[in-house]
Structures are given as structure tokens and as C-alpha cells.
Design an enzyme around this catalytic site. Structure first.
Site, PDB file in Angstrom:
ATOM      1  N   CYS A 125       3.848  -0.684  -3.945  1.00  0.00           N
ATOM      2  CA  CYS A 125       5.212  -0.639  -3.394  1.00  0.00           C
ATOM      3  C   CYS A 125       5.214  -1.291  -2.000  1.00  0.00           C
ATOM      4  O   CYS A 125       4.823  -2.452  -1.866  1.00  0.00           O
ATOM      5  CB  CYS A 125       5.692   0.804  -3.367  1.00  0.00           C
ATOM      6  SG  CYS A 125       7.457   1.001  -3.032  1.00  0.00           S
ATOM      7  N   ASP A 183      11.404  -2.905 -13.060  1.00  0.00           N
ATOM      8  CA  ASP A 183      11.426  -2.446 -11.668  1.00  0.00           C
ATOM      9  C   ASP A 183      12.716  -2.919 -10.991  1.00  0.00           C
ATOM     10  O   ASP A 183      12.873  -4.113 -10.740  1.00  0.00           O
ATOM     11  CB  ASP A 183      10.207  -2.999 -10.927  1.00  0.00           C
ATOM     12  CG  ASP A 183      10.097  -2.499  -9.497  1.00  0.00           C
ATOM     13  OD1 ASP A 183      11.063  -1.909  -8.983  1.00  0.00           O
ATOM     14  OD2 ASP A 183       9.033  -2.716  -8.882  1.00  0.00           O
ATOM     15  N   HIS A 214       8.978   0.763 -11.709  1.00  0.00           N
ATOM     16  CA  HIS A 214       8.412   0.859 -10.378  1.00  0.00           C
ATOM     17  C   HIS A 214       7.553   2.118 -10.283  1.00  0.00           C
ATOM     18  O   HIS A 214       7.868   3.139 -10.878  1.00  0.00           O
ATOM     19  CB  HIS A 214       9.547   0.920  -9.342  1.00  0.00           C
ATOM     20  CG  HIS A 214       9.074   0.800  -7.928  1.00  0.00           C
ATOM     21  ND1 HIS A 214       8.640  -0.388  -7.402  1.00  0.00           N
ATOM     22  CD2 HIS A 214       8.963   1.717  -6.939  1.00  0.00           C
ATOM     23  CE1 HIS A 214       8.286  -0.200  -6.147  1.00  0.00           C
ATOM     24  NE2 HIS A 214       8.471   1.071  -5.848  1.00  0.00           N
TER      25      HIS A 214
END
Length: 246
Positions: A125, A183, A214
Site C-alpha cells: 500500500c 483494487d 487491495h
């Protein structure tokens, strides 16, 4: 390999930064991998990921990415309050401060008797972005970037022209970029933008897109994909063994 863990507080230009060190118990010199967390800092899933990597023969360094903005040891929750605080921190700290954090870790750990002097970066991330960003440092020989946010959108604060997307041409090491097709934080157009930049700048990279959401690496929550996570760990281990071993 059996591993050990300890914490070290490093001086950086923007303040004291806690860095957790996961490394083999065995004697010897091992490659260093800087593992950058998501916005929540060193949560239990991040600690477990670091331990997995260390068990394959690496010194894994987990810095507190927002050390200037929180008391040492802060871990944010995987809830709305934690998300709001983490996102606020993300848009407060500039990329130049992340660069100096990376350099502080390199300067310290290259001198440690258990480090072989070779460094890579890895992250998820926000940490995927920071792993990509760390590769601007010529010491970083390889970067494993998982669903890196904010590269395509250039939304993290920095000096004009110093954003990670524009600086791609300065990356000298090898990159592996991993994405989830489902995502929402990095949509298809965003992934295509980063891919084209890597092509245009003729970087050495591998690009993989999976049917995943994600945070599919995080072993808490309903987006976790254990089989895919295992595959990504194998890819990361192989990358770093190949590029960082003497």
C-alpha cells in the site's frame, strides 16, 4: 531459519525513528530488506510479514513511517479512526522526509556486523510506494512493490518535480510491481500510467496483475488471499536472494 527481533531508535533529520529489526539467529552476514508498512505502521500483520521474510535469510527493517507525527510505538487500528489518522499523516509528511529516513537506515545498518552491505526494499500500500521511492537511492538494488498507492496520482506532498512518478528514470535497481485488478485505490488507468512510465524510461522491471483486492497480503480481514500471499512471498524471496546475495 529461526529469527530474533529487536528495536533500534535512529536519529533522522526529522526526528527519532523507531526501527524494528527481524533477523536470523544464526551467525553471519545477511542482506537487508527495508520493509515499509501501510499507513497503520507496524501492525501485527506487518510484523508477521517481516518475520516471514527474515526467516528466509534476510535482515528485515521495519521503520515507523510516520515517526515525526506520532509518539514512538504508535500502531493505528484497522478501523475508521485509524484509517483517518493514517491518511492524514500520509498527506502531511513529504516524500523528502521519507528519503532521509531511508538514508538514515542505510547509513546505520551498513555498519552492523550482521549486514552484508546489500539493500533492497519491500512494502504494501503506502509502503509499496515507499519501496518504489526507496529505489531512487542507488544503494537499493531491488524493490518489491505491492499495490503501491499514490504513484500514478502524484498526491503525496513533495517539492515540485520530485514526485516518485517523475523520478522513475532515476531508479537503477530492479523492480517488481504487484497489483490487484480489483483494487479501487489504483484503478486500471493508474496502473497503465505507471507501466508506461517504466517502459518509457527503460527500467528493469517485472509487472504482475492478479485477480485480487487491495491489501490482499494482509492476513486480517476479508480481503486476505492466503494462496496469492504465499506466491508473492516466494517471488520476493527469489528476487532478493538473486540480487542481494554476495
Amino acid at each position: 531459519m529461526i529469527i530474533q527481533r529487536h528495536d533500534i531508535d535512529l536519529e533522522t533529520p526529522t526526528g527519532l525513528m523507531r526501527c524494528s529489526v527481524y533477523r536470523p539467529q544464526a551467525d553471519g552476514k545477511f542482506p537487508c530488506v527495508i520493509f515499509y508498512s501501510e499507513i497503520f505502521q507496524q501492525t501485527a500483520p506487518i510484523s508477521r510479514s517481516a518475520a516471514i521474510m527474515a526467516g528466509h535469510g534476510f535482515v528485515v527493517l521495519v521503520p515507523e513511517v510516520f515517526h515525526e507525527l506520532n509518539p514512538i510505538g504508535t500502531v493505528l487500528g484497522y478501523d475508521d479512526e485509524g484509517k483517518d489518522k493514517g491518511n492524514a499523516d500520509k498527506f502531511t509528511k513529504n516524500l523528502e522526509a521519507h528519503d532521509s529516513d531511508t538514508q538514515a537506515m542505510i547509513d546505520y545498518f551498513v555498519q552492523q556486523p550482521y549486514c552484508n552491505g546489500n539493500f533492497g526494499s519491500m512494502g504494501v500500500c503506502l509502503g509499496g510506494h515507499l519501496a518504489y521511492r526507496a529505489a531512487l537511492n542507488p544503494v537499493i538494488k531491488a524493490a518489491f512493490c505491492l499495490y503501491a498507492t499514490d504513484i500514478h496520482s502524484n498526491t503525496l506532498p513533495c517539492k515540485e518535480g520530485n514526485d516518485s512518478f517523475s523520478r522513475t528514470k532515476d531508479i537503477q535497481g530492479e523492480l517488481v510491481c504487484i497489483w490487484g485488478k480489483q483494487d479501487p485505490h489504483v484503478p486500471t488507468t493508474g496502473r497503465q500510467k505507471v507501466y508506461q512510465q517504466l517502459i518509457d524510461t527503460e527500467r528493469n522491471f517485472t509487472w504482475l496483475e492478479f485477480n485480487a483486492q487491495h491489501a490482499f497480503m494482509r492476513d486480517e480481514g476479508d480481503r486476505y488471499d492466503p494462496a496469492l500471499a504465499l506466491e508473492c512471498y516466494k517471488l520476493a524471496v527469489n528476487l532478493f536472494l538473486r540480487t542481494l546475495s554476495l
